[in-house]
Design a protein around this motif. Structure first.
Motif, PDB file in Angstrom:
ATOM      1  N   ASN A   1      18.788 -11.358  34.978  1.00 24.02           N
ATOM      2  CA  ASN A   1      17.957 -10.587  34.055  1.00 24.02           C
ATOM      3  C   ASN A   1      17.045 -11.456  33.185  1.00 24.02           C
ATOM      4  O   ASN A   1      16.161 -10.958  32.504  1.00 24.02           O
TER       5      ASN A   1
ATOM      6  N   LYS B   1       7.962  -7.232  40.653  1.00 22.60           N
ATOM      7  CA  LYS B   1       8.182  -6.157  39.664  1.00 22.60           C
ATOM      8  C   LYS B   1       7.715  -4.808  40.219  1.00 22.60           C
ATOM      9  O   LYS B   1       8.322  -3.768  39.965  1.00 22.60           O
TER      10      LYS B   1
ATOM     11  N   LYS C   1      10.704 -11.489  30.965  1.00 24.54           N
ATOM     12  CA  LYS C   1      11.050 -10.207  30.323  1.00 24.54           C
ATOM     13  C   LYS C   1       9.810  -9.339  30.137  1.00 24.54           C
ATOM     14  O   LYS C   1       9.830  -8.137  30.380  1.00 24.54           O
ATOM     15  N   GLU C   2       8.753 -10.000  29.682  1.00 21.39           N
ATOM     16  CA  GLU C   2       7.517  -9.280  29.393  1.00 21.39           C
ATOM     17  C   GLU C   2       7.058  -8.518  30.631  1.00 21.39           C
ATOM     18  O   GLU C   2       6.659  -7.359  30.551  1.00 21.39           O
TER      19      GLU C   2
ATOM     20  N   MET D   1       8.977  -7.802  33.356  1.00 22.51           N
ATOM     21  CA  MET D   1       9.992  -6.871  33.851  1.00 22.51           C
ATOM     22  C   MET D   1      10.178  -5.657  32.949  1.00 22.51           C
ATOM     23  O   MET D   1      10.501  -4.575  33.412  1.00 22.51           O
ATOM     24  N   GLN D   2      10.025  -5.837  31.646  1.00 16.58           N
ATOM     25  CA  GLN D   2      10.229  -4.708  30.740  1.00 16.58           C
ATOM     26  C   GLN D   2       8.987  -3.834  30.633  1.00 16.58           C
ATOM     27  O   GLN D   2       9.017  -2.772  30.035  1.00 16.58           O
ATOM     28  N   GLY D   3       7.869  -4.309  31.199  1.00 15.72           N
ATOM     29  CA  GLY D   3       6.624  -3.558  31.055  1.00 15.72           C
ATOM     30  C   GLY D   3       6.607  -2.266  31.843  1.00 15.72           C
ATOM     31  O   GLY D   3       7.445  -2.016  32.671  1.00 15.72           O
TER      32      GLY D   3
END
Lengths: 369, 377, 313
Positions: A187, A222, A364-365, A367-369
């Protein structure tokens, strides 16, 4: 962040039996110092932080149990997460308190953070270091604030059923739409950044200055909605048929395979990240406990201990002449010779430590987008 | 009306019958019936009070009439239509609840407008109607107040306006005055009466307050133990109670236990002049009842004018109630029976003190002789 | 001699003894302070919490030096600047808020009829059954429940097995935003019901009957009377569910498949994955501020009476 979901396998049990019978042999090597007249007072126990499941079982069989047999010192294993013990140790050292553990089994990257912070004891006087390969020496640090104990590969693990035409040749093979929702990564993206840099058309030499190729490739992945998790998740996801491919440490893949999950692993043409784990001792221990904690690490890098411990993990050690576990002799996840390393990507701990949080947040940026 | 009147179901004869209750039983499974064989009819525009002590079944009967519960047996009709024919919100019944059940999140005017909105009255006429009914209950100008900003009496008025604004066929009052202090209660009783007369709405009120029943009602039904004891107009009810229970529940009454000797009441060998009310066999146990205002009181040794029975007694206690005195007199000849006697003469205070010897007496018409059934409540 | 039928109960003897003991430990002259004595543990706990917050506030104003892994000496607002300008934290914060709002709305929508049935049912058996059904999952921890959903909703789970029976290919039910919401709602339902039940109990059944007698059908009575009167309970339950959802960690971590992080997950990452206590503290304080701001706004709009503080009957 290590696989904790399973108990001992049959093979694991056999190994611990071997270890017990082999303990008498072990006494020969470090015994000269261990039995010295001037050795400090023995504590009743030392505490070693470890990862649970097959990881700690392998450590017990190869290192802790024989150590107890030789010295009479009980070894207690603290299974606190590596990431969670770190601030506790830091806080203890900062406040001049006794640290919560004697020996930390840690990733080299995390251990390097602690070394940079100056909370580690110097280990360069361990006699058994003389017999180790270059892998044991931490890169970019003075002396031995940590001792690397083995290497491991973030392999591409896959379900053979999903690849009827044979194993995937390239990380780019994952971009097939049929893997939508069926790819798993750590993650924080650990292990994936470097092969992604190559798969995205970039060069490893540009790390860390220009990692745009890496982020481009992560963005492509992604689009296929990958699952993000940690070691236990991968095994569960493979087991429950949730995923077809994962970028994970070979030990987890091996454990899953031994658990009856039908998975294989490979090192694609772009390569896989190779990294090391190590052992270190936090500052602030009483003199005698420090001595015995260092003896524990000294023993852990003896050939006898490495042979049994790393058989359990299925990983290549840091002393020459180890016998590879059954079936792993020519496995890409078990590099021993220089040519084995050709396809593996190794980036210095220093670079990793200084850029990791930046890489994590970029990952993260996306994947979380 | 204490026995069931024939209930006719054809519309012609029910034209003026607002409510008919016929042979209604209500069983909550407690072993005794909460309401037993209740029957009565109520004419349109009349004000009926169901009176009884707590646990008498009066509230249950009201809730059956409201249709909140279904009787185990029997039938209730409003203007000829079975109450169960329509769901509660389609019935034309206004109700003022024991705890008022006003909506605290609305203003007084919104409370009053609520039934108009729910019943889909023309929104254009709603403000006028709300104003008219607030004026009717004398709350003009207070429509914008929240419920908790109103006094207890004003809240009562909102509840009344809310129950009436949609012009229901029937208004039910479920002891709404029980929680008020006496002065406010008496004021509101008169208000209920005034509003009811003004609108002519058929009303059924439930109370345990005999005074309220007498003041506000056109008709009274007295209930006890789930049964209707008597149904009559107030004056009739007061003057001619049908049994000892009713006699005791309405007014202040003293009792004498004995036997009916064929003409009078025999109490331990002393013959007390009286008038039998129920059919009595000579020699059967009987109970005489006499109201506190009907017992005459005089100085010892005097002859009381027009009294058919005269006996010596001793004043046991004198209770000052403001507008009157109540003497409690024990009569040795009647086995120390205690008689309560009113004395209305504020000028001549304390005619007799405690322990004084007195003479008591009554006329044949004033002592009513009932068949002896249970003990009075 | 009359029989002495009254006996001094044992419990009273015990209470007398305890009171005598208490008198020695805490003489009656101190009685004016008794209230403070009783409140002391709670005040101490709140005080510790405040101390912790101050420490976190201090930590949030130092940046991490990745060459030594120590916090900088100098005070700076760089962490806040990072957090405010980062697209990922904006995204994560927005997701947490949206999820908390959705969870609150859905939980209240499900909890209200449940609480209503529990409060209004005439059957003690039904009420007990509803209570047990409510509490049983309450006693199972959040993490265990989340793992349960992994098993039930997974590719090889019961739900997909049943779909398979009718010929439907396995559907990915997990590891997405709806799965997190589903898990949260299921987790929050008991909180919602338990907060709503007292509010509904406080509404006399007579009020509901009154609405009916005034012409309101049952649904309209609920809408026009019961819901508005239950507002303090709805707001109280809403605040509890909202703040718990906003700050949740386990459901997004377990059911979100890693790509559905909430603010708490981002804070965890900073503290434990990148060892950046400064940024982690800044994020934590911003979460506290966000939650307080929203709760404060609700109180301002609807009054503190919503938590029955000084509520009028």
């Amino acid at each position: 962040m290590r696989y904790t979901g399973k108990g001992l396998t049959r093979r694991g049990l056999m190994r611990s039996a071997m270890a017990t019978s082999g303990a008498a042999l072990v006494a020969g090597m470090p015994a000269g110092r261990l039995l010295a007249q001037d050795e400090p007072e023995k504590p009743s126990e030392i505490i070693v932080r470890a990862w649970g499941g097959s990881w700690v079982e392998a450590l017990k069989a190869g290192v802790s149990n024989p150590f107890t047999e030789m010295t009479g010192i009980t070894v207690r294993h603290d299974l606190t997460e590596d990431n969670e013990i770190q601030p506790k140790i830091w806080a203890a050292v900062a406040q001049n308190r006794m640290p919560p553990i004697h020996v930390n089994w840690d990733t080299t990257t995390n251990a390097t953070k602690s070394a940079l912070r100056g909370v580690t004891e110097d280990l360069s006087d361990l006699p058994n270091l003389a017999n180790t390969t270059d892998l044991a020496k931490p890169v970019g640090l003075d002396g031995y604030p940590i001792v690397n104990t083995y290497g491991y590969v973030y392999v591409l693990a896959y379900r053979p059923e999903a690849f009827p035409d044979g194993p995937p040749q390239s990380w780019r093979d994952l971009l097939d739409p049929r893997f939508d929702g069926r790819i798993a990564l750590y993650n924080d993206g650990i292990g994936f950044h470097f092969p992604a840099q190559v798969a995205g058309g970039g060069s490893l030499d540009d790390i860390p200055e220009n990692m745009e190729p890496c982020w481009d490739f992560v963005r492509e992945i992604k689009a296929l909605n990958p699952l993000l998790g940690e070691d236990p998740d991968f095994t569960a996801w493979f087991q429950n048929g949730e995923i077809d491919v994962a970028c994970t440490i070979s030990t987890n893949a091996l454990a899953a395979q031994q658990n009856g999950v039908p998975i294989e692993w490979t090192v694609p043409q772009e390569g896989c990240k190779f990294d090391t784990d190590g052992l270190w001792v936090p500052q602030g221990l009483p003199e005698n406990e420090l001595y015995w904690a260092k003896q524990y690490i000294n023993f852990a890098i003896s050939q006898e201990a490495q042979q049994v411990w790393l058989d359990g993990l299925g990983l290549p050690g840091v002393v020459p002449g180890l016998t590879p576990p059954e079936g792993l002799a020519d496995d890409p996840s078990y590099p021993t010779e220089p040519e084995d390393f050709e396809n593996l990507i190794r980036i210095s701990s220093e670079v990793q430590v200084q850029n990791e949080s930046e890489w994590f947040s970029r990952f993260k940026e996306i994947m979380q987008g | 009306m204490s026995t069931a009147e024939a209930v006719r179901t054809d519309t012609a004869s029910t034209a003026t019958t607002a409510v008919s209750v016929d042979g209604v039983d209500m069983d909550f499974g407690t072993g005794t019936l909460a309401v037993r064989d209740a029957s009565f009819t109520l004419e349109t525009g009349r004000f009926l009070t169901i009176l009884g002590p707590s646990g008498s079944g009066k509230t249950t009967l009201l809730r059956l009439i409201a249709g909140f519960q279904t009787p185990t047996r029997g039938e209730i009709r409003i203007h000829g239509q079975r109450i169960s024919a329509k769901p509660p919100h389609k019935r034309s019944i206004g109700m003022v609840f024991q705890r008022l059940a006003l909506f605290p999140h609305m203003t007084a005017a919104e409370n009053v407008a609520f039934p108009l909105k729910m019943r889909r009255h023309d929104p254009a006429t709603t403000p006028d109607k709300v104003d008219a009914y607030l004026r009717l209950v004398r709350l003009d100008g207070l429509g914008d107040r929240r419920i908790h900003e109103l006094s207890g009496g004003q809240q009562q008025r909102v509840a009344i306006a809310r129950a009436l604004v949609f012009e229901p066929d029937l208004l039910l009052l479920d002891e709404p005055l029980a929680a008020l202090d006496r002065k406010l209660r008496e004021e509101m009783q008169l208000e209920f009466r005034r509003i009811q007369k003004e609108l002519g709405v058929t009303t059924i009120n439930v109370t345990h307050d005999q005074r309220e029943a007498l003041v506000v009602s056109d008709e009274i039904i007295v209930m006890d133990h789930g049964e209707i004891q008597q149904a009559a107009r107030p004056s009739e009810m007061y003057r001619n109670p049908a049994n000892a229970f009713v006699a005791n529940f309405i007014g202040v009454t003293s009792f004498l236990d004995g036997r009916f000797d064929g003409g009078a009441l025999d109490v331990g060998g002393v013959s007390c002049a009286g008038t039998p009310v129920s059919k009595l066999d000579p020699g059967s146990p009987a109970r005489g009842a006499i109201r506190a205002e009907q017992v005459r009181l005089g100085a010892p040794g005097t002859t009381l004018e027009a009294c058919d029975t005269q006996l010596d007694g001793v004043v046991d206690d004198v209770i000052f109630e403001g507008e009157r005195l109540v003497y409690v007199v024990t009569v040795p000849a009647l086995g120390d029976a205690a008689l309560r006697i009113y004395h209305h003469d504020p000028a001549a205070q304390d005619l007799y003190g405690a322990g004084a010897a007195v003479r008591v007496g009554w006329t044949e018409a004033d002592l009513r002789i009932f068949k002896k059934t249970g003990e009075p409540a | 001699m009359p029989d002495r039928s009254f006996r001094y109960p044992l419990r009273w003897h015990v209470m007398d003894a305890l009171e005598r003991g208490a008198d020695i430990l805490w003489p009656a002259t101190f009685s004016r302070m008794t209230g403070w004595l009783l409140a002391a543990p709670a005040i101490l706990l709140v005080g510790l919490l405040v101390l912790g917050l101050i420490q976190i506030g201090d930590a949030s104003m130092h940046v991490l030096d990745t060459s030594t892994f120590r916090m900088s000496e100098a005070y700076t607002l760089a962490n806040y600047a990072d957090a405010f300008t980062s697209a990922v934290y904006f995204k994560v914060a927005w997701r947490s808020l949206l999820a908390a709002a959705l969870t609150t709305a859905l939980t209240l929508a499900f909890a209200f009829p449940y609480a209503y049935a529990m409060v209004r049912t005439r059957s003690a058996t039904v009420r007990k059954a509803l209570l047990i059904a409510l509490f049983l999952p309450f006693f199972i921890g959040q993490v265990v429940r989340a793992y349960g959903w992994l098993i039930i909703l997974g590719n090889n789970g019961i739900v997909n097995d049943m779909l398979g029976v009718v010929g439907v290919e396995p559907i990915r039910l997990l590891f997405n935003f709806p799965a997190v919401i589903f898990g949260l709602v299921q987790y929050m339902l008991p909180f919602g019901v338990l907060m709503l039940a007292p509010a509904l109990t406080a509404i006399p059944e007579e009020t509901e009957i009154a609405a009916g007698s005034l012409g309101a059908s049952w649904p309209r009575a609920i809408w026009h009377v019961i819901l508005p009167m239950a507002r303090p309970g709805l707001i109280g339950a809403g605040i509890v569910v909202f703040t718990l959802s906003l700050t949740d960690f386990a459901m997004p971590a377990i059911l979100g498949g890693g790509s559905q992080d909430f603010i708490a997950n981002a804070i965890y990452d900073q503290f434990f994955r990148t060892a950046d206590q400064g940024l982690g503290s800044a994020l934590a304080l911003m979460l506290v501020a966000l939650g307080s701001l929203i709760v404060g706004a609700v109180f301002t709009l609807f009054g503190a009476g919503t938590l029955a503080l000084g509520a009028r009957k």
